[in-house]
Design a protein around this motif. Sequence first.
Motif, short mmCIF file in Angstrom:
data_model
loop_
_atom_site.label_atom_id
_atom_site.label_comp_id
_atom_site.label_asym_id
_atom_site.label_seq_id
_atom_site.Cartn_x
_atom_site.Cartn_y
_atom_site.Cartn_z
N LEU A 143 -3.79 -6.93 -11.73
CA LEU A 143 -5.18 -6.34 -11.25
C LEU A 143 -5.05 -7.07 -9.58
O LEU A 143 -5.53 -6.35 -8.98
CB LEU A 143 -6.33 -6.54 -11.99
N ALA A 144 -4.67 -8.18 -9.64
CA ALA A 144 -4.90 -8.89 -8.22
C ALA A 144 -4.06 -8.39 -7.35
O ALA A 144 -4.20 -8.07 -6.08
CB ALA A 144 -4.63 -10.40 -8.41
N GLN A 145 -2.86 -8.01 -7.79
CA GLN A 145 -1.73 -7.26 -7.01
C GLN A 145 -1.98 -5.92 -6.66
O GLN A 145 -1.77 -5.57 -5.37
CB GLN A 145 -0.20 -7.39 -7.65
N LEU A 146 -2.34 -5.19 -7.73
CA LEU A 146 -2.93 -3.86 -7.47
C LEU A 146 -4.22 -3.80 -6.49
O LEU A 146 -4.11 -2.91 -5.42
CB LEU A 146 -3.53 -3.37 -8.90
N ALA A 147 -5.15 -5.09 -6.38
CA ALA A 147 -6.20 -4.92 -5.41
C ALA A 147 -5.68 -5.15 -4.03
O ALA A 147 -6.03 -4.45 -3.22
CB ALA A 147 -7.01 -6.03 -5.76
N GLU A 148 -4.61 -5.92 -3.73
CA GLU A 148 -3.92 -6.02 -2.45
C GLU A 148 -3.39 -4.78 -1.97
O GLU A 148 -3.61 -4.55 -0.91
CB GLU A 148 -3.03 -7.20 -2.71
N TYR A 149 -2.73 -3.98 -3.00
CA TYR A 149 -2.00 -2.91 -2.37
C TYR A 149 -3.16 -1.87 -2.25
O TYR A 149 -2.96 -1.17 -1.10
CB TYR A 149 -1.29 -2.31 -3.57
N GLU A 150 -4.40 -1.96 -2.72
CA GLU A 150 -5.14 -0.86 -2.80
C GLU A 150 -6.15 -1.26 -1.18
O GLU A 150 -6.39 -0.48 -0.45
CB GLU A 150 -6.23 -0.85 -3.53
N ALA A 151 -6.21 -2.43 -1.11
CA ALA A 151 -6.82 -3.07 0.11
C ALA A 151 -5.95 -2.66 1.42
O ALA A 151 -6.59 -2.35 2.60
CB ALA A 151 -7.17 -4.46 0.09
N ALA A 152 -4.62 -2.65 1.28
CA ALA A 152 -3.71 -2.21 2.46
C ALA A 152 -3.62 -0.91 2.55
O ALA A 152 -3.07 -0.49 3.47
CB ALA A 152 -2.51 -3.07 2.23
N GLY A 153 -4.30 0.09 1.58
CA GLY A 153 -4.16 1.42 1.73
C GLY A 153 -2.65 2.08 1.37
O GLY A 153 -2.38 2.97 1.83
N CYS A 154 -2.07 1.18 0.45
CA CYS A 154 -0.67 1.49 -0.08
C CYS A 154 -0.64 2.76 -0.52
O CYS A 154 -1.41 3.22 -1.32
CB CYS A 154 -0.26 0.53 -0.64
N GLU A 155 0.37 3.81 -0.01
CA GLU A 155 0.60 5.23 -0.70
C GLU A 155 1.80 5.39 -1.15
O GLU A 155 2.39 6.68 -1.55
CB GLU A 155 0.16 6.28 0.45
N ASP A 156 2.55 4.22 -1.20
CA ASP A 156 3.78 4.13 -2.25
C ASP A 156 3.47 4.09 -3.51
O ASP A 156 3.19 3.08 -4.27
CB ASP A 156 4.87 2.86 -1.89
#
Length: 277
Positions: A143-156
């Motif tokens: 969940l921490a890694q997912l939060a980082e991706y989401e905060a960065a706006g990742c669309e991969d």
Amino acid sequence: MFGYIIPDQQAMTPEAQQRYRTAYCGLCRRTAALHGMAGRLTLSYDLTFLDLLLCSLYEGETPETVETGRCPVHMIRPIQWRYSGPTDYCADIGLALHYYSAKDKWQDDRSLPGLGYMKLLQARRQEAEARWPRPCRAITRGLAQLAEYEAAGCEDLDLVSGCFGDLMAELFDYKQDRWSPELRAVGANLGKYIYLLDAWDDLPRDLRRGSYNPLKSLSAAPDYEEQMREIFELLLAQAAAAFRRLPCVEDADLLENILYSGVWLKYHVENRRRQSR
């Protein structure tokens, strides 16, 4: 992200519906025994599926308990419930997932209900983590890694859905034994499906609010809906293929009902609603 791995009740016989209810009530009963009344709030169809899967796969390794009694929800008539060794694991994991989901809502949106729910589950979460440190670490790490991706706006999509898929793979890998590859494959593909279906379901609301959603760019493509349907079909086909390699006999019909039909119910309901606009 809860409530997508559900049974298709209409496709079940009355006898199958009763067996599903006894498993659902068994998980509820053990969750309350371990975590009190607050624990009942963490009951989910998703963890009932995992409980059915693990109890079927490891049938006979621990005795199955079948009991009859009353509960706060069913006060009028007695009900029956059943559980075995993996049920306590699923009860603990369900509570940990709900605790960290509430924590994310508080940290991301300053949700007061999220804060209250998090505090309600705090002490019980620590007990669950003490019993199952590896899967609980996987939840916090994932969940921490997912939060980082989401905060960065990742669309991969492979990256963000794969993150939740990896988390689910760890949770399905109950004993880390010879069945680990198949269990991890079921969990990983269902995890990716849950994450992407949740994003697909939330997209109209997220577009209105300007909130993060990994499908924003893809949704502009003229064949967006066709692409999403193909992705869902592929992920569920891979989960079903891994499941078929497991020697599940007990409740195999319930598991097949969920994997082949139930998992599609929310997609079909939302898809029909969109098409009717």
